[in-house]
Design a protein around this motif. Sequence first.
Motif, PDB file in Angstrom:
ATOM      1  N   UNK A   1       0.827  -1.208   0.000  1.00 15.04           N
ATOM      2  CA  UNK A   1       0.000   0.000   0.000  1.00 15.04           C
ATOM      3  C   UNK A   1       0.867   1.266   0.000  1.00 15.04           C
ATOM      4  N   UNK A   2       2.046   1.209   0.589  1.00  9.47           N
ATOM      5  CA  UNK A   2       2.976   2.341   0.560  1.00  9.47           C
ATOM      6  C   UNK A   2       4.133   2.110  -0.409  1.00  9.47           C
ATOM      7  N   UNK A   3       4.493   0.852  -0.624  1.00  8.73           N
ATOM      8  CA  UNK A   3       5.688   0.526  -1.414  1.00  8.73           C
ATOM      9  C   UNK A   3       5.356  -0.235  -2.694  1.00  8.73           C
ATOM     10  N   UNK A   4       4.308   0.127  -3.364  1.00  9.41           N
ATOM     11  CA  UNK A   4       3.912  -0.555  -4.588  1.00  9.41           C
ATOM     12  C   UNK A   4       5.054  -0.503  -5.608  1.00  9.41           C
ATOM     13  N   UNK A   5       5.383  -1.660  -6.138  1.00 11.19           N
ATOM     14  CA  UNK A   5       6.459  -1.751  -7.125  1.00 11.19           C
ATOM     15  C   UNK A   5       7.810  -1.316  -6.613  1.00 11.19           C
ATOM     16  N   UNK A   6       8.004  -1.354  -5.305  1.00 11.13           N
ATOM     17  CA  UNK A   6       9.275  -0.945  -4.714  1.00 11.13           C
ATOM     18  C   UNK A   6       9.400   0.559  -4.520  1.00 11.13           C
ATOM     19  N   UNK A   7       8.339   1.296  -4.825  1.00  6.53           N
ATOM     20  CA  UNK A   7       8.364   2.749  -4.655  1.00  6.53           C
ATOM     21  C   UNK A   7       8.025   3.152  -3.228  1.00  6.53           C
ATOM     22  N   UNK A   8       7.660   4.405  -3.052  1.00 12.38           N
ATOM     23  CA  UNK A   8       7.242   4.914  -1.748  1.00 12.38           C
ATOM     24  C   UNK A   8       6.282   6.069  -2.005  1.00 12.38           C
ATOM     25  N   UNK A   9       5.019   5.876  -1.640  1.00  9.85           N
ATOM     26  CA  UNK A   9       4.021   6.906  -1.922  1.00  9.85           C
ATOM     27  C   UNK A   9       4.086   8.081  -0.952  1.00  9.85           C
ATOM     28  N   UNK A  10       4.765   7.916   0.181  1.00 10.13           N
ATOM     29  CA  UNK A  10       4.842   8.991   1.172  1.00 10.13           C
ATOM     30  C   UNK A  10       6.086   9.860   1.006  1.00 10.13           C
ATOM     31  N   UNK A  11       7.229   9.216   0.838  1.00 14.30           N
ATOM     32  CA  UNK A  11       8.508   9.926   0.693  1.00 14.30           C
ATOM     33  C   UNK A  11       9.186   9.346  -0.540  1.00 14.30           C
ATOM     34  N   UNK A  12       9.041  10.029  -1.655  1.00 14.92           N
ATOM     35  CA  UNK A  12       9.405   9.457  -2.954  1.00 14.92           C
ATOM     36  C   UNK A  12      10.851   8.981  -3.065  1.00 14.92           C
ATOM     37  N   UNK A  13      11.771   9.608  -2.373  1.00 16.22           N
ATOM     38  CA  UNK A  13      13.170   9.176  -2.494  1.00 16.22           C
ATOM     39  C   UNK A  13      13.498   7.956  -1.633  1.00 16.22           C
ATOM     40  N   UNK A  14      12.657   7.620  -0.665  1.00 14.48           N
ATOM     41  CA  UNK A  14      12.935   6.480   0.213  1.00 14.48           C
ATOM     42  C   UNK A  14      12.190   5.247  -0.295  1.00 14.48           C
TER      43      UNK A  14
END
Length: 114
Positions: A41-54
């Motif tokens: 829910x926060x790290x879809x596809x290895x990303x980060x929806x809250x803090x884009x660089x983390x």
Amino acid sequence: MRILLFIFLFAIALLIFIFISPAEAAEMSDAAKIFNSNCASCHIGGGNILISEKTLKKEALQKYLENYNTNSIEAIIHQVQNGKNAMPAFKSKLSEDEIIQVAAYVFQKAEQGW
């Protein structure tokens, strides 16, 4: 004793990821299910929806997780267990085995570039 259990479970997780095709491992593994239920829910596809660089990409893990380069899996386990900043701690929500599985999954996906 706890270290031996960790090493044993980590070895099993690595063997599963090495000998099962990557598509099947991501689709069928318990680790993928744990990740999808608790982390995606926060790290879809290895990303980060809250803090884009983390993100959970290898470069970001190396930059933001203490001891990642010297002990990658333990650094991820520590982060999952204890959380940090916007990330909640999961040590009361996930079992030790589930945390080890999801840490191995994140490490493997980061190595593969998500």
